[in-house]
Design an enzyme around this catalytic site. Structure first.
Site, PDB file in Angstrom:
ATOM      1  N   ARG A  14     -11.872  14.455   8.470  1.00 54.72           N
ATOM      2  CA  ARG A  14     -12.829  15.338   7.786  1.00 54.72           C
ATOM      3  C   ARG A  14     -14.220  14.720   7.870  1.00 54.72           C
ATOM      4  O   ARG A  14     -14.370  13.605   8.341  1.00 54.72           O
ATOM      5  CB  ARG A  14     -12.437  15.474   6.312  1.00 54.72           C
ATOM      6  N   LYS A  23       0.824  -1.211   0.000  1.00 53.55           N
ATOM      7  CA  LYS A  23       0.000   0.000   0.000  1.00 53.55           C
ATOM      8  C   LYS A  23       0.856   1.259   0.000  1.00 53.55           C
ATOM      9  O   LYS A  23       1.943   1.267   0.564  1.00 53.55           O
ATOM     10  CB  LYS A  23      -0.906   0.024   1.247  1.00 53.55           C
ATOM     11  N   LYS A  34     -16.639   3.187  -2.061  1.00 54.24           N
ATOM     12  CA  LYS A  34     -17.899   2.813  -1.408  1.00 54.24           C
ATOM     13  C   LYS A  34     -19.099   3.076  -2.326  1.00 54.24           C
ATOM     14  O   LYS A  34     -19.125   4.087  -3.037  1.00 54.24           O
ATOM     15  CB  LYS A  34     -18.049   3.601  -0.112  1.00 54.24           C
ATOM     16  N   HIS A  54     -12.471  -0.481  -4.513  1.00 52.60           N
ATOM     17  CA  HIS A  54     -12.178   0.151  -3.226  1.00 52.60           C
ATOM     18  C   HIS A  54     -12.943   1.459  -3.030  1.00 52.60           C
ATOM     19  O   HIS A  54     -12.580   2.272  -2.192  1.00 52.60           O
ATOM     20  CB  HIS A  54     -10.672   0.398  -3.047  1.00 52.60           C
TER      21      HIS A  54
HETATM   22  P1  ADP Z   1      -7.523   4.268   0.488  1.00 51.39           P
HETATM   23  O1  ADP Z   1      -7.090   5.385   1.372  1.00 51.39           O
HETATM   24  O2  ADP Z   1      -6.766   4.198  -0.792  1.00 51.39           O
HETATM   25  O3  ADP Z   1      -9.005   4.215   0.317  1.00 51.39           O
HETATM   26  P2  ADP Z   1      -7.590   2.185   2.568  1.00 51.39           P
HETATM   27  O4  ADP Z   1      -6.442   1.820   3.410  1.00 51.39           O
HETATM   28  O5  ADP Z   1      -8.692   2.952   3.220  1.00 51.39           O
HETATM   29  O6  ADP Z   1      -7.062   2.936   1.248  1.00 51.39           O
HETATM   30  O7  ADP Z   1      -8.215   0.874   1.944  1.00 51.39           O
HETATM   31  C1  ADP Z   1      -9.265   0.932   1.007  1.00 51.39           C
HETATM   32  C2  ADP Z   1      -9.885  -0.429   0.854  1.00 51.39           C
HETATM   33  O8  ADP Z   1      -8.890  -1.387   0.429  1.00 51.39           O
HETATM   34  C3  ADP Z   1     -10.471  -1.012   2.129  1.00 51.39           C
HETATM   35  O9  ADP Z   1     -11.777  -0.561   2.393  1.00 51.39           O
HETATM   36  C4  ADP Z   1     -10.428  -2.505   1.756  1.00 51.39           C
HETATM   37  O10 ADP Z   1     -11.466  -2.782   0.851  1.00 51.39           O
HETATM   38  C5  ADP Z   1      -9.118  -2.659   1.025  1.00 51.39           C
HETATM   39  N1  ADP Z   1      -7.990  -2.998   1.950  1.00 51.39           N
HETATM   40  C6  ADP Z   1      -7.164  -2.129   2.572  1.00 51.39           C
HETATM   41  N2  ADP Z   1      -6.261  -2.786   3.365  1.00 51.39           N
HETATM   42  C7  ADP Z   1      -6.530  -4.112   3.239  1.00 51.39           C
HETATM   43  C8  ADP Z   1      -5.959  -5.315   3.808  1.00 51.39           C
HETATM   44  N3  ADP Z   1      -4.911  -5.288   4.653  1.00 51.39           N
HETATM   45  N4  ADP Z   1      -6.520  -6.494   3.436  1.00 51.39           N
HETATM   46  C9  ADP Z   1      -7.559  -6.558   2.581  1.00 51.39           C
HETATM   47  N5  ADP Z   1      -8.138  -5.474   2.009  1.00 51.39           N
HETATM   48  C10 ADP Z   1      -7.641  -4.248   2.328  1.00 51.39           C
END
Ligand code: ADP
Length: 448
Positions: free
Chosen positions: A291, A158, A237, A235
């Protein structure tokens, strides 16, 4: 109280903020690009200032133009909404320097939570459970291989500066990790100008559950329960509900209290959302949004708390006028995000709204700037409306949502309403047994 607030956003969220201001007797300044001159948020504001051409980077992201607009209209505070400059610590700092109030947390909190590696560290240190993963950033493919062996496959790479699901790559085994590392890092560099990445255990079938908090400047912190945002595409919603059909009362109390304690330790202030993945009864922190969120209305419908009003009061230095024991959760709420897109291929469909009729009745709320004749410009996010429905029970909420969706007419552009109509009748959704991967499979089969 502030006498005048500038709203540095557009579309439904600009209207949402404007409505809270009007109910508080606060005058409003709208800003807009040339593409939005006729938009509803401009029409309903007390004053408006054109801040640039259509492109966001020249208008809604143009810090100098927005600050100038606030200065010439004598606005005292700026509400950034979500997206655009809402999580821009430099912008929040510039406002302070100009004697303007940023309606949100401190620049320091925005900065820490905007860097996902720093955010995860801060969360862990303040007692929030996190996903197992690398200790900080991973600098090279060799380092990634070492981390993969330690935490076990599959893993997710990530971006530290991540957002909107970009810069994320799964590696199923050691054979894939070097390539995944390079791809994620390159994508992060292209999207955010920062190629730093970190590694997490990839959870197979989690739900996305987030906790809403409010904190004032006097150490009072309350949580307003959780939202389940597991229905996602790429990813992003699509539909959110409150409460989550997956949590029981003790899990709800546990995660709410854990988040409140952490926010107290961090001296956080204003509204915030702490996001978790939830699997087999365990919560794992993924990020914090400093936010207001798109899906905040489902929390408002269930708790009766006006989140924007509270944000404004807190930014003005007021103390929260209720405590955790005063927060009550009544019934169930669901939000459908309606986009101007093909419902199954998600190809954007900007254009002119030829006809418009929105649903109403008990427990139905529509947050949208649409009207017959409105134009949906191609330059911005394709979300054009949010349909939020409340019921005494989840079942009542679902019955009402089906009814409301069937009444909603938006002509002239293609929207995702047909997808929502299918979704609210799907067995797994009705049973509440879905996880974050479910919608992708559903869309693939529903579009056939
Ligand atoms: P962003 O800021 O890009 O939206 P997030 O960390 O909030 O990234 O993650 C977005 C989505 O990615 C999460 O809601 C989930 O669907 C998926 N995700 C993130 N981390 C994981 C993980 N460790 N394992 C599985 N899915 C993940």
């Amino acid at each position: 109280m502030f006498e005048k607030i500038l709203i540095a956003n557009r579309g439904e969220i600009a209207l949402r903020i404007l409505r809270a201001c009007k109910e508080m007797g606060i005058r409003t300044v709208a800003v807009h690009s040339t593409a939005d001159a006729e938009a509803m948020h401009v029409r309903l504001a007390d004053e408006s200032v054109c801040i640039g051409p259509p492109s966001s980077s020249d208008s809604y992201l143009n810090k100098a133009a927005i600050i100038s607009a606030a200065v010439i209209t004598n606005a005292e505070a700026i509400h950034p909404g979500y997206g655009f400059l809402s999580e821009n610590a430099d912008f929040a700092e510039m406002l302070e320097e100009h004697g303007l109030t940023f309606i949100g947390p401190t620049p320091e909190h925005i900065r820490v939570m905007g860097d996902k590696v720093a955010a995860k560290r801060a969360a862990k240190e303040s007692g929030i459970p996190v996903v197992r993963g690398s200790d900080g950033a991973v600098d090279s493919a060799e380092d990634a291989i070492k981390t993969g062996a330690e935490i076990g496959y599959p893993v997710l790479i990530k971006a530290s500066a991540g957002g909107g699901g970009r810069g994320m790559k799964v590696a199923e085994s050691e054979a894939e990790i070097a390539e995944a590392f390079n791809l994620a890092s390159a994508e992060a560099k292209a999207a955010f100008g920062n190629g730093e990445v970190y590694i997490e255990k990839y959870l197979a079938n989690p739900r996305h559950i987030e906790v809403q908090v409010l904190a004032d400047n006097y150490g009072n912190v309350v949580h307003l329960g959780e939202r389940d945002c597991s229905l996602q595409r790429n990813h992003q919603k699509v539909l959110e509900e409150c409460p989550s059909p997956a949590l029981n009362a003790s899990e709800r109390t546990f995660i709410g209290e854990t988040v409140c304690n952490a926010m107290r330790k961090l001296s956080y202030r204003n509204a915030g959302t702490v996001e978790f993945l939830y699997e087999n009864g365990e919560f794992y922190f993924i990020e914090m949004n400093t936010r207001l969120q798109v899906e905040h209305p489902v929390t408002e419908m269930v708790t009766g708390v006006d989140l924007v009003r509270e944000q404004i009061r807190i930014a003005n230095g007021a103390e929260l006028d209720f405590r955790q024991k005063d927060v009550t959760f009544l019934g169930h709420a669901i939000e459908c995000r309606i986009n101007a897109e093909d419902p199954f291929t998600f190809t954007p469909s900007p254009g002119k709204v030829a006809g418009y009729h929105m649903p109403g009745g008990l427990g139905v709320r529509v947050d949208s700037g649409l009207f017959a004749g409105a134009s949906i410009p191609p330059y911005y996010d394709s979300m054009i409306a949010k349909l939020i429905v409340h019921g005494k029970s989840r079942n009542e909420c679902l019955m009402r949502l089906r009814r409301a969706l069937s009444e909603y007419v938006i002509e002239g552009v293609t929207t995702t309403i047909p997808l929502h109509e299918k979704l609210v009748n799907a067995t797994d959704f009705v049973d509440g047994t879905y996880d974050i991967r479910w919608l992708e499979y559903f869309v693939a089969s529903a579009g056939e």
